[in-house]
Design an enzyme around this catalytic site. Structure first.
Site, PDB file in Angstrom:
ATOM      1  CG  HIS A  46      -2.136   1.086   1.105  1.00 16.71           C
ATOM      2  ND1 HIS A  46      -2.061   2.314   1.162  1.00 16.71           N
ATOM      3  CD2 HIS A  46      -3.437   0.778   0.698  1.00 16.71           C
ATOM      4  CE1 HIS A  46      -3.086   3.094   0.956  1.00 16.71           C
ATOM      5  NE2 HIS A  46      -4.027   1.897   0.833  1.00 16.71           N
ATOM      6  CG  ASP A  50      -7.384  -4.544  -1.695  1.00 16.04           C
ATOM      7  OD1 ASP A  50      -8.655  -4.045  -1.359  1.00 16.04           O
ATOM      8  OD2 ASP A  50      -6.872  -4.071  -2.362  1.00 16.04           O
TER       9      ASP A  50
END
Length: 451
Positions: free
Chosen positions: A325, A373
């Protein structure tokens, strides 16, 4: 079940933020000398700094003055768009809602309470959002008319539009009206979704009877569960789903949130703001990214190891879903919180182990950590949900964040987000095109997921 908070645990409104003279000048887009001119004219109040050197100014008062004077947003040195927001801060591998650790909020309070607190600054224990009959009826009819292969985000977009048509007062942008619409829109989106696999599960019957019995409606996570899976809902699973909803409410100016703020800047009504956010959310680099992680995790379980699956991704030049990320150096705090809860869900053990296998295997190639996710994929795979379930959770949850940003943007100067394009085409005058002209094919560069 979330832990019950003691009276002293209620998130309190933080003390008013104080700004230095330099910070005030930057917010107003003026010189420091002009700040003191505002003070002398009574347009701004100041307080002596604690160290006796200089003055401090109330941030809310400065922002109000900035809106009245119609100042233009100062251009940051980086050239990136920067907008002031008091909703989410991402700092030091943590993220905070209005200064409160978001993962702690998610562990202590259910989704609806956190959403209400984020909007109003007031915690309302036990609050339930309810869908008005007329809006829900319109949303149901619209969603049922869609083709069977329609995705969950297709249905949510259509439900939002249908709910808007049932609200003749949707153009009222007063704070009270926007909040009332938000409290009804979110449950309308959930209730408009069809039951998973077109059937009624044992868990969904329990939810329906509970809502009918107490007259207030069940917790939103319980109402959403039968839309995602036919498996009965157990308490650890509901806790995980509710926490996922709460963790995903907002994440600074992600792509869909920026789209929502652009719509709000044009004074679009809240339903249109949410529609704008949903339109961007469906991209595979944003809300749909969890579906890619779901499919990868399913393949890992089928093949018994992450090694061949990760190798296939690397060989084909694809990113390994659910990892890395841009805003966090270590593991996404949302993933950490969700993994911790999923460890208490017995049926999630295999999927959780597979996710850890993916992280460990990929670490041999690149030091990437799990993001939210991958955690959503563990929840969806272990609960027998479809691949787009994580996207559904994301969309429902983030609706509350889009509303929070819309409330902020409605108080700003309208249409302030009007960047200038840097024209790179052929210089005029050019001849009129002919039928034999063929435009050059567009090329797409590499992109990274941005949540």
């Amino acid at each position: 079940m979330k832990d019950q908070a003691a009276p002293g645990d209620v998130p309190a409104a933080s003390a008013p933020q104080r700004l230095s003279t330099r910070e005030t000048a930057e917010r107003l887009g003026v010189k420091p000398e002009t700040v003191y001119a505002y003070v002398s004219r009574g347009q701004l109040s100041s307080t002596r700094a604690p160290d006796g050197r200089g003055s401090t100014f109330d941030a809310a008062e400065v922002d109000a003055l900035a809106r009245r004077t119609g100042r233009r947003e100062p251009s940051p040195a980086t050239g990136d768009l920067v907008f002031r927001t008091g909703i989410t801060l991402i700092e030091g591998d943590r993220y905070y809602f209005r200064g409160v650790d978001a993962t702690e909020l998610a562990g202590q309070y259910p989704y609806e309470e956190v959403a209400e607190w984020l909007w109003t600054g007031v915690l309302r224990p036990g609050i339930r959002f309810m869908a008005p009959a007329e809006a829900l009826s319109a949303a149901h009819r619209a969603v049922e008319s869609l083709p069977a292969h329609s995705g969950s985000t297709d249905r949510l977009r259509v439900a939002a539009i249908a709910a808007a048509t049932a609200d003749p007062l949707r153009f009222d942008l007063s704070r009270e009206a926007v909040l009332a619409g938000a409290r009804s829109l979110i449950p309308t989106l959930v209730e408009a979704l069809p039951l998973a696999a077109g059937g009624r599960s044992e868990g969904s019957e329990g939810v329906a009877s509970q809502g009918a019995a107490d007259g207030t409606g069940a917790q939103l996570a319980r109402r959403l569960w039968p839309k995602l899976t036919t498996r009965p809902a157990d308490e650890p699973s509901i806790a995980a789903l509710d926490t996922a909803l709460t963790l995903l409410i907002d994440h600074d100016l992600a792509a869909s949130t920026l789209a929502a703020r652009v719509a709000a800047s044009a004074h679009a009504h809240p339903y249109a703001v949410v529609s704008a956010g949903l339109g961007v959310l469906e991209g595979p680099l944003h809300g749909a990214a969890s579906g890619l992680a779901h499919r990868m995790l399913t393949e890992v379980l089928e093949r018994g190891s992450a090694v061949p699956v990760v190798a296939d991704h690397l060989r084909s030049g694809r990113r390994v879903p659910g990892l890395g990320h841009r805003l966090y150096i270590s593991e996404d705090p949302r993933a950490q919180a969700l993994f911790a809860l999923l460890a208490d869900v017995p049926q999630a053990a295999r999927a959780l182990a597979a996710a850890r296998d993916v992280v460990t295997t990929t670490a041999r190639h690149a030091p990437l950590h799990a993001n939210v996710d991958l955690a959503l994929a563990v929840l969806s795979v272990s609960s027998g949900m479809a691949a787009d379930a994580g996207e559904t959770v994301f969309a429902v949850s983030r609706t509350a964040g889009w509303i929070a940003h819309a409330l902020e943007e409605y108080g700003e100067r309208p249409l302030r987000m009007r960047p200038s394009g840097q024209y790179t085409g052929p210089r005029p005058p050019q001849p009129l095109p002919t039928a034999t002209d063929v435009p050059p094919r567009s090329s797409y560069g590499p992109h990274s997921a941005q949540r």
